[in-house]
Enzyme design. Structure first.
Site, mmCIF file in Angstrom:
data_model
loop_
_atom_site.group_PDB
_atom_site.id
_atom_site.type_symbol
_atom_site.label_atom_id
_atom_site.label_comp_id
_atom_site.label_asym_id
_atom_site.label_seq_id
_atom_site.Cartn_x
_atom_site.Cartn_y
_atom_site.Cartn_z
ATOM 1 N N ASP A 265 62.604 32.387 43.956
ATOM 2 C CA ASP A 265 62.232 31.233 45.008
ATOM 3 C C ASP A 265 63.406 30.571 45.941
ATOM 4 O O ASP A 265 64.115 29.836 44.956
ATOM 5 C CB ASP A 265 61.042 31.182 45.149
ATOM 6 N N ASP B 127 47.120 28.020 38.518
ATOM 7 C CA ASP B 127 46.594 28.562 39.537
ATOM 8 C C ASP B 127 46.954 30.218 40.119
ATOM 9 O O ASP B 127 46.307 30.520 40.686
ATOM 10 C CB ASP B 127 46.203 27.747 40.584
ATOM 11 N N HIS C 127 49.400 31.505 40.620
ATOM 12 C CA HIS C 127 51.310 32.133 41.264
ATOM 13 C C HIS C 127 51.887 32.438 40.731
ATOM 14 O O HIS C 127 52.374 31.487 39.607
ATOM 15 C CB HIS C 127 50.898 30.943 43.014
ATOM 16 N N GLU D 275 51.125 31.345 46.305
ATOM 17 C CA GLU D 275 50.068 30.254 46.110
ATOM 18 C C GLU D 275 48.703 31.191 46.249
ATOM 19 O O GLU D 275 49.002 32.729 46.810
ATOM 20 C CB GLU D 275 49.937 29.385 47.292
#
Length: 261
Positions: free
Chosen positions: A67, A136, A138, A143
């Protein structure tokens, strides 16, 4: 999916490095998928140590990062191509021209994302992808709510992810970009072997959902349950919410030595 519970981050780094070195030994032109963040650092440090000792060469390899932030200046130290250079690629014999990341400064974002997908395909696909995992759930910057069929695209970062990454920006939340380009979940799933590393109590719920929860866009990493070759390397703290932790330990101890990860 194989869950391996190890004593600490250093043991995780050694085992992950074993897999990368074995891959490069049998396939010197392997394609590596590299993640940034704190979780892979012990792996990268171990690879550098082995490279310096003459035990592994990256000269024929290629690498793709997961990313990139959107809008960070080309010389910004937190651009992920710069980060991965500091952490690994600039410390070994990997030609910088053979390391690529999504173009976070592209004028035409969809075209840049499509070009990145094509570059990975043209290289023959990723042989081994290193991943971390967010609190979370990801992976990459996919996300919660991300499509399980997604490919490289622009994403808006959640406040939690920006809070988690603020430590890299002087603890200034406002300095953390709000958008990124990320490989999609389907892109990650195309790698032939995925090695996910996680340490610390803060990752325990995400690891539990990844391995034992329902496959759901609410926990993006859970899509890895559908991958044919995933190795999840965790320390005791990150494993603390696993319901089948005892079974995972027994399975790994009883594993034939020839099988590897």
């Amino acid at each position: 999916m194989e869950i391996v519970i190890l004593p600490d981050a250093e043991a995780i780094g050694r085992l992950a490095a074993d897999q990368i070195c074995a891959l490069l030994d049998r396939k010197p032109d392997a394609v590596l998928g590299l993640a940034t963040g704190s979780s892979p650092l012990p792996t990268y440090d171990e690879l550098v140590r082995r490279h310096d000792a003459g035990q592994v060469s990256f000269a024929g390899a290629r690498a793709f990062t997961l990313d990139e932030y959107v809008g960070l200046a080309a010389d910004h130290p937190e651009r992920y191509l710069h980060v991965i250079e500091r952490e690994l690629t600039g410390r070994v014999d990997l030609d910088p021209s053979r390391v690529a990341g999504p173009d976070g400064l592209a004028a035409d974002v969809p075209a840049a994302c499509a070009a990145y997908e094509q570059a990975i395909a043209d290289a023959g696909g990723v042989d081994l992808q290193i991943l971390g995992i967010g609190t979370d759930g990801h992976i990459g910057f996919n996300e919660p709510g991300s499509s399980l069929a997604s490919r490289t695209r622009i994403k808006t970062l959640t406040r939690q992810t920006r809070l988690d990454n603020a430590r890299f920006f002087g603890d200034d939340l406002e300095a953390v970009p709000t958008h990124c380009l990320t490989q999609g979940l389907a892109t990650i799933m195309s790698a032939r072997h995925v090695v996910l590393v996680a340490t610390g109590q803060g990752k325990a719920q995400a690891v539990h959902q990844l391995a034992e929860g329902a496959v759901s866009a609410m926990w993006p990493a859970s899509v890895l349950q559908h991958h044919p070759h995933v190795s999840v390397l965790v320390d005791e703290a990150a494993a603390s919410r696993l319901q089948l932790a005892g079974y995972y330990r027994e399975t790994y101890l009883a594993k034939p030595s020839w099988q590897g990860l």
